[in-house]
Design a protein around this motif. Structure first.
Motif, short mmCIF file in Angstrom:
data_model
loop_
_atom_site.label_atom_id
_atom_site.label_comp_id
_atom_site.label_asym_id
_atom_site.label_seq_id
_atom_site.Cartn_x
_atom_site.Cartn_y
_atom_site.Cartn_z
N VAL A 174 0.83 -1.20 0.00
CA VAL A 174 0.00 0.00 0.00
C VAL A 174 0.87 1.25 0.00
O VAL A 174 1.76 1.41 0.85
CB VAL A 174 -0.94 0.01 1.23
N VAL A 175 0.60 2.14 -0.96
CA VAL A 175 1.29 3.41 -1.08
C VAL A 175 0.26 4.52 -0.93
O VAL A 175 -0.72 4.57 -1.68
CB VAL A 175 2.00 3.53 -2.44
N GLY A 176 0.47 5.40 0.03
CA GLY A 176 -0.44 6.51 0.25
C GLY A 176 0.11 7.81 -0.31
O GLY A 176 1.31 8.05 -0.27
N ILE A 177 -0.78 8.64 -0.84
CA ILE A 177 -0.42 9.98 -1.30
C ILE A 177 -1.11 10.97 -0.36
O ILE A 177 -2.33 10.92 -0.17
CB ILE A 177 -0.88 10.22 -2.74
N ALA A 178 -0.30 11.84 0.26
CA ALA A 178 -0.84 12.80 1.21
C ALA A 178 -0.01 14.08 1.14
O ALA A 178 1.06 14.11 0.53
CB ALA A 178 -0.84 12.23 2.63
N GLY A 179 -0.51 15.13 1.79
CA GLY A 179 0.18 16.42 1.75
C GLY A 179 0.84 16.77 3.07
O GLY A 179 0.16 17.03 4.06
N GLY A 180 2.17 16.75 3.10
CA GLY A 180 2.89 17.15 4.29
C GLY A 180 3.64 16.01 4.95
O GLY A 180 3.23 14.85 4.90
N VAL A 181 4.74 16.35 5.59
CA VAL A 181 5.60 15.36 6.23
C VAL A 181 4.88 14.63 7.36
O VAL A 181 4.99 13.41 7.49
CB VAL A 181 6.88 16.04 6.77
N PHE A 186 2.59 9.68 9.54
CA PHE A 186 1.45 9.01 10.18
C PHE A 186 1.05 7.75 9.40
O PHE A 186 0.78 6.71 9.99
CB PHE A 186 0.27 10.00 10.24
N LEU A 187 1.03 7.85 8.07
CA LEU A 187 0.64 6.70 7.25
C LEU A 187 1.58 5.52 7.44
O LEU A 187 1.13 4.37 7.58
CB LEU A 187 0.60 7.11 5.78
N THR A 188 2.86 5.77 7.43
CA THR A 188 3.82 4.66 7.50
C THR A 188 4.08 4.20 8.93
O THR A 188 4.17 3.00 9.19
CB THR A 188 5.15 5.06 6.83
N GLU A 189 4.17 5.14 9.87
CA GLU A 189 4.55 4.76 11.23
C GLU A 189 3.36 4.33 12.08
O GLU A 189 3.52 3.48 12.97
CB GLU A 189 5.27 5.94 11.91
N LYS A 190 2.18 4.88 11.84
CA LYS A 190 1.01 4.56 12.65
C LYS A 190 0.05 3.58 11.98
O LYS A 190 -0.51 2.71 12.64
CB LYS A 190 0.24 5.84 13.01
N LEU A 191 -0.13 3.74 10.68
CA LEU A 191 -1.13 2.92 9.99
C LEU A 191 -0.52 1.75 9.23
O LEU A 191 -1.26 0.90 8.73
CB LEU A 191 -1.96 3.78 9.03
N GLY A 192 0.79 1.68 9.12
CA GLY A 192 1.43 0.53 8.50
C GLY A 192 1.48 0.54 6.99
O GLY A 192 1.74 -0.51 6.38
N PHE A 193 1.25 1.70 6.35
CA PHE A 193 1.42 1.78 4.90
C PHE A 193 2.88 1.44 4.56
O PHE A 193 3.80 1.74 5.33
CB PHE A 193 1.12 3.19 4.39
N ASP A 194 3.09 0.84 3.41
CA ASP A 194 4.45 0.49 3.00
C ASP A 194 5.26 1.71 2.57
O ASP A 194 6.49 1.72 2.72
CB ASP A 194 4.39 -0.52 1.84
#
Length: 347
Positions: A174-181, A186-194
């Motif tokens: 899973v790769v997420g696209i979001a705005g801002g560091v 949050f996506l990778t460290e909290k939700l487990g996105f790759d």
């Protein structure tokens, strides 16, 4: 009963972004419930991108809000009086309560929720329409398979964050696209996105090539516009593109910007399909049960961004379109319940 009810009414159909002048803020005195009616004290209201579409006088999956009507909003609240056989005083309900302190009327489409099982705002996020949207858009339309690459735009938002976690549960990259560091972390460290791509601070096409070297098998689109075009250039043969939303286009004053790279669908024998969650109402119970299990086991996390005060509604709504919210945006109408203090909506 002598109850005062503050309300936001739709005063005009906005061209571009709505403002405080789009609404009339008024106060009326409420009467008693009539036959088959209930009176609900609204506790939390769901602030959703769909609200912008409901203001337009245009054909859609649901009739527009009429000028002079209470602005439509889903919410949860407590029944304080009832003449309906299915609801009693003290019940907590989820339904179209409107942007107001109290709902008085027939509870069409309302259902009971249990504040002992989850904090009330959770019934507007992972256990509400947001969660149902993520669940069915991804699983019924996107049809991800273990090992496939799933890209989510608006990934730190209410629907995107849940959809990405479900994709991980199903064994996808899973790769997420979001705005801002902060959102990407949050996506990778909290939700487990790759992986996470910060579209505000890096070149999107190069980042997609880096994170999706074999292409994109499922694209879950919440944004539209340039981000949709960029991902279309990376889709794999047989890819599925889920059109869940297009928040970059909702406040356009000119024509909606369609996908310039749509021929990639032809070349890759891919499909692009729109999704409206109400098409899956009959299947909500199965989704609710599975989502509740994932929440209980810790496989799924839910983050709510709660803003206090009914009077802040116009400015709170605009947070959706400026990227100011972080998680599911919820408006707290009433003081926080004692019960909710037992739970934490932070991760």
């Amino acid at each position: 009963m002598n109850i005062k009810n503050r309300q936001f009414l739709l005063a005009q159909r906005p061209v571009g972004a709505p403002t405080r002048e789009t609404f009339d803020f008024t106060e009326i005195e409420l009467g008693e419930p009539g036959p088959k009616q209930i009176l609900v004290k609204n506790e939390y209201l769901s602030i959703d991108p769909a609200m912008r579409g409901w203001m337009n006088d245009a054909k859609s999956y649901i009739p527009p809000v009429r000028i002079g009507e209470v602005m439509r909003a889903l919410g949860v609240g407590r029944v304080v009086a009832s003449q309906h056989p299915d609801f009693k005083e003290g019940d907590y309900v989820n339904g179209a309560l409107g942007v107001q302190d109290y709902f008085l009327g027939e509870p069409r489409g309302f259902y009971k929720v249990d504040p002992d099982q989850a904090p009330l705002p959770r019934y507007l996020s992972a256990l509400g329409m947001t969660g149902m949207t993520a669940y069915f858009a991804l699983l019924a339309v996107g049809e991800p398979k273990a090992g496939e690459t799933v890209v989510i735009s608006g990934a730190a938002g209410a629907v995107g964050s849940v959809a990405g976690q479900i994709a991980k549960i199903k064994g996808c990259r899973v790769v997420g696209i979001a705005g801002g560091v902060d959102k990407c972390r949050f996506l990778t460290e909290k939700l487990g996105f790759d992986a996470a791509i910060d579209y505000k601070n890096e070149e999107l096409a190069a980042a997609l090539k880096r994170e999706c070297p074999k292409g994109v098998d499922v694209y879950f689109d919440n944004v539209g516009g340039d981000i949709l075009d960029a991902v279309l250039s990376r889709i794999s043969v047989g890819a599925r593109v889920v059109i869940c939303g297009a928040i970059s286009q909702y406040n356009n004053k000119d024509a909606i910007k369609g996908p310039a790279n749509y021929l990639s669908l032809l070349v890759n024998r891919a499909r692009m399909q729109g999704m409206v969650v109400t098409d899956y109402v009959a299947r909500y119970p199965e989704a609710m049960q599975e989502m509740a299990g994932w929440l209980q086991s810790g496989q799924l996390k839910s983050k709510e961004d709660i803003v206090e005060g009914l009077e802040t509604f116009p400015e709170t709504l605009m947070k959706l379109f400026t990227g100011g919210n972080f998680g599911k945006l919820v408006l707290k109408v009433c003081p926080v319940l004692q019960l909710f203090s037992r739970f934490s909506h932070s991760l």
